[in-house]
Scaffold this motif. Sequence first.
Motif, PDB file in Angstrom:
ATOM      1  N   LEU A 226       0.811  -1.215   0.000  1.00  0.00           N
ATOM      2  CA  LEU A 226       0.000   0.000   0.000  1.00  0.00           C
ATOM      3  C   LEU A 226       0.846   1.267   0.000  1.00  0.00           C
ATOM      4  O   LEU A 226       0.583   2.201  -0.760  1.00  0.00           O
ATOM      5  CB  LEU A 226      -0.931   0.004   1.221  1.00  0.00           C
ATOM      6  CG  LEU A 226      -1.796   1.254   1.405  1.00  0.00           C
ATOM      7  CD1 LEU A 226      -2.783   1.387   0.243  1.00  0.00           C
ATOM      8  CD2 LEU A 226      -2.532   1.215   2.742  1.00  0.00           C
ATOM      9  N   THR A 227       1.866   1.305   0.843  1.00  0.00           N
ATOM     10  CA  THR A 227       2.609   2.558   1.049  1.00  0.00           C
ATOM     11  C   THR A 227       3.968   2.604   0.355  1.00  0.00           C
ATOM     12  O   THR A 227       4.531   3.690   0.187  1.00  0.00           O
ATOM     13  CB  THR A 227       2.821   2.788   2.548  1.00  0.00           C
ATOM     14  OG1 THR A 227       3.628   1.705   3.070  1.00  0.00           O
ATOM     15  CG2 THR A 227       1.495   2.825   3.287  1.00  0.00           C
ATOM     16  N   GLY A 228       4.516   1.454  -0.009  1.00  0.00           N
ATOM     17  CA  GLY A 228       5.816   1.429  -0.670  1.00  0.00           C
ATOM     18  C   GLY A 228       7.001   1.444   0.272  1.00  0.00           C
ATOM     19  O   GLY A 228       8.149   1.315  -0.176  1.00  0.00           O
ATOM     20  N   VAL A 229       6.785   1.608   1.591  1.00  0.00           N
ATOM     21  CA  VAL A 229       7.900   1.538   2.542  1.00  0.00           C
ATOM     22  C   VAL A 229       8.190   0.064   2.849  1.00  0.00           C
ATOM     23  O   VAL A 229       7.499  -0.836   2.386  1.00  0.00           O
ATOM     24  CB  VAL A 229       7.577   2.326   3.830  1.00  0.00           C
ATOM     25  CG1 VAL A 229       7.312   3.785   3.502  1.00  0.00           C
ATOM     26  CG2 VAL A 229       6.385   1.718   4.565  1.00  0.00           C
ATOM     27  N   LEU A 230       9.205  -0.186   3.646  1.00  0.00           N
ATOM     28  CA  LEU A 230       9.564  -1.559   3.983  1.00  0.00           C
ATOM     29  C   LEU A 230       8.430  -2.244   4.756  1.00  0.00           C
ATOM     30  O   LEU A 230       7.715  -1.602   5.529  1.00  0.00           O
ATOM     31  CB  LEU A 230      10.829  -1.579   4.842  1.00  0.00           C
ATOM     32  CG  LEU A 230      12.122  -1.070   4.187  1.00  0.00           C
ATOM     33  CD1 LEU A 230      13.238  -0.982   5.231  1.00  0.00           C
ATOM     34  CD2 LEU A 230      12.543  -1.963   3.038  1.00  0.00           C
ATOM     35  N   ASN A 231       8.287  -3.545   4.528  1.00  0.00           N
ATOM     36  CA  ASN A 231       7.427  -4.337   5.393  1.00  0.00           C
ATOM     37  C   ASN A 231       8.307  -5.027   6.440  1.00  0.00           C
ATOM     38  O   ASN A 231       9.508  -4.766   6.524  1.00  0.00           O
ATOM     39  CB  ASN A 231       6.590  -5.339   4.589  1.00  0.00           C
ATOM     40  CG  ASN A 231       7.453  -6.292   3.756  1.00  0.00           C
ATOM     41  OD1 ASN A 231       8.644  -6.481   4.041  1.00  0.00           O
ATOM     42  ND2 ASN A 231       6.858  -6.892   2.748  1.00  0.00           N
ATOM     43  N   ARG A 232       7.734  -5.908   7.236  1.00  0.00           N
ATOM     44  CA  ARG A 232       8.520  -6.551   8.298  1.00  0.00           C
ATOM     45  C   ARG A 232       9.688  -7.357   7.730  1.00  0.00           C
ATOM     46  O   ARG A 232      10.788  -7.338   8.282  1.00  0.00           O
ATOM     47  CB  ARG A 232       7.617  -7.460   9.142  1.00  0.00           C
ATOM     48  CG  ARG A 232       6.664  -6.717  10.052  1.00  0.00           C
ATOM     49  CD  ARG A 232       5.783  -7.663  10.843  1.00  0.00           C
ATOM     50  NE  ARG A 232       4.899  -6.963  11.759  1.00  0.00           N
ATOM     51  CZ  ARG A 232       5.203  -6.653  13.010  1.00  0.00           C
ATOM     52  NH1 ARG A 232       6.385  -7.000  13.506  1.00  0.00           N
ATOM     53  NH2 ARG A 232       4.338  -6.019  13.781  1.00  0.00           N
ATOM     54  N   ASN A 233       9.443  -8.064   6.638  1.00  0.00           N
ATOM     55  CA  ASN A 233      10.508  -8.857   6.035  1.00  0.00           C
ATOM     56  C   ASN A 233      11.614  -7.955   5.503  1.00  0.00           C
ATOM     57  O   ASN A 233      12.807  -8.216   5.688  1.00  0.00           O
ATOM     58  CB  ASN A 233       9.942  -9.716   4.898  1.00  0.00           C
ATOM     59  CG  ASN A 233      10.983 -10.591   4.254  1.00  0.00           C
ATOM     60  OD1 ASN A 233      11.726 -11.295   4.940  1.00  0.00           O
ATOM     61  ND2 ASN A 233      11.062 -10.568   2.934  1.00  0.00           N
ATOM     62  N   GLY A 234      11.228  -6.869   4.826  1.00  0.00           N
ATOM     63  CA  GLY A 234      12.224  -5.936   4.319  1.00  0.00           C
ATOM     64  C   GLY A 234      13.010  -5.275   5.430  1.00  0.00           C
ATOM     65  O   GLY A 234      14.219  -5.037   5.302  1.00  0.00           O
ATOM     66  N   LEU A 235      12.326  -4.965   6.540  1.00  0.00           N
ATOM     67  CA  LEU A 235      13.008  -4.362   7.685  1.00  0.00           C
ATOM     68  C   LEU A 235      14.020  -5.336   8.276  1.00  0.00           C
ATOM     69  O   LEU A 235      15.159  -4.951   8.600  1.00  0.00           O
ATOM     70  CB  LEU A 235      11.970  -3.973   8.738  1.00  0.00           C
ATOM     71  CG  LEU A 235      12.522  -3.361  10.019  1.00  0.00           C
ATOM     72  CD1 LEU A 235      13.201  -2.032   9.740  1.00  0.00           C
ATOM     73  CD2 LEU A 235      11.388  -3.174  11.046  1.00  0.00           C
ATOM     74  N   SER A 236      13.648  -6.602   8.398  1.00  0.00           N
ATOM     75  CA  SER A 236      14.575  -7.605   8.938  1.00  0.00           C
ATOM     76  C   SER A 236      15.804  -7.736   8.053  1.00  0.00           C
ATOM     77  O   SER A 236      16.944  -7.809   8.553  1.00  0.00           O
ATOM     78  CB  SER A 236      13.867  -8.955   9.062  1.00  0.00           C
ATOM     79  OG  SER A 236      12.810  -8.885   9.981  1.00  0.00           O
ATOM     80  N   GLN A 237      15.600  -7.756   6.734  1.00  0.00           N
ATOM     81  CA  GLN A 237      16.737  -7.845   5.812  1.00  0.00           C
ATOM     82  C   GLN A 237      17.640  -6.631   5.928  1.00  0.00           C
ATOM     83  O   GLN A 237      18.877  -6.742   5.918  1.00  0.00           O
ATOM     84  CB  GLN A 237      16.237  -8.004   4.382  1.00  0.00           C
ATOM     85  CG  GLN A 237      15.571  -9.336   4.091  1.00  0.00           C
ATOM     86  CD  GLN A 237      15.254  -9.506   2.611  1.00  0.00           C
ATOM     87  OE1 GLN A 237      15.858  -8.877   1.746  1.00  0.00           O
ATOM     88  NE2 GLN A 237      14.297 -10.376   2.312  1.00  0.00           N
ATOM     89  N   ALA A 238      17.030  -5.436   6.023  1.00  0.00           N
ATOM     90  CA  ALA A 238      17.826  -4.216   6.136  1.00  0.00           C
ATOM     91  C   ALA A 238      18.644  -4.216   7.429  1.00  0.00           C
ATOM     92  O   ALA A 238      19.814  -3.791   7.444  1.00  0.00           O
ATOM     93  CB  ALA A 238      16.917  -2.995   6.079  1.00  0.00           C
TER      94      ALA A 238
END
Length: 385
Positions: A226-238
């Motif tokens: 919806l928003t284009g920011v990181l999701n939980r999985n993307g945050l964990s990878q980052a």
Amino acid sequence: MDPTTTVVLMTLNLAVTGALVALVARQQASQRPLLQCAASTGLFALAFGVRLSLGLDAGHPLALLPDTLMVIAAGLFLRGQRQFLELGVPGLATLLAAGLAWGLLHALATATFGQAMRHMSLNTGLGLLYLAMAWHAGVAARRLTPIEVPAQRLMLVVAGVLGSATLLRAVDAGLRGVETLFAGPTAQAYYALSSICILLMGPSVLWWMFTRLTSELHRLATQDALTGVLNRNGLSQALRRHFAARQPAPVAWLMLDLDHFKRVNDNLGHGSGDRLLRAVAATLQAHVRGADLVARLGGEEFLVGVIAPTPGLAEALAERLRAAVAALPFAGPDGRPWPCSVSIGVSPPFADGTAWERALRQADDALYAAKAGGRNRVVVGTDAG
């Protein structure tokens, strides 16, 4: 292998490649521009078929038809490539008009100066279009994701080699006449090179498609739809990438929650709620620093990772974000303004990748205190210890 046999094989390869590209491109909206590349290979196959029926070296007036088809086909491929790379493109009607105008000038030049001029004109036009494909592939390779770069570099080499060889063929037609274009070692070398390049261009286009699809799947796996920011999985990878560095900088969490968000959905509708979430996400991204992380945890809750916070920096950034959201010019479907605000909890910095969940709980506790204290405020959590 003689030129006629080579052209037969190229025609079959173009027809099969065009059908395969069209079959795959129709399944994905993001791949639709490559339908033009599929149509281009089909036009090339048709043009080669007509030339074969007339004879490769025929001076028949009808031979001007496949010449024009080839130039239109190359222009169509270039247009599909530019559209796929999200560059500006002319309209299809403009492209067709330009191709037909070139065909008329080509016919006039052939009627005035003979067959040598015909082949100079044809090979110059095709050579320049091939080089334009190579140019766009080279430019695109500088800004695409790493997984997409090899496909564009392959196109750069293939189209560059084919374009250069085709321009040399135009020069050869002017210097030595038409005969050497279809017989002898020079002709055999050109057709052999062309067959190799065309053989590679088909897989190159398919490679574009599959690398773009892979990139999209990776984006969907790491970004909030919806928003284009990181999701939980993307945050964990980052976070894993950040703390995998030799000397990772500390991180502080800002946990944000939209105040009274349920009222937005209940009174304005879920569409307005989605608009608000997108607006808040865009505001967060616009106000954080380049290295900071922005993620949506779910619902109306966001998380900002402040990288290398100096004393007081995380709290100051949280206050700026709170003020920026409060200043959002948000309105309902009826145009009436709707107040927006967020409550923010700030965690102490943590320098160990194993401590992020504890810091997250501290930011959550601080967020709860901000909500209990009247909302639309920033509360700083206690030291992680």
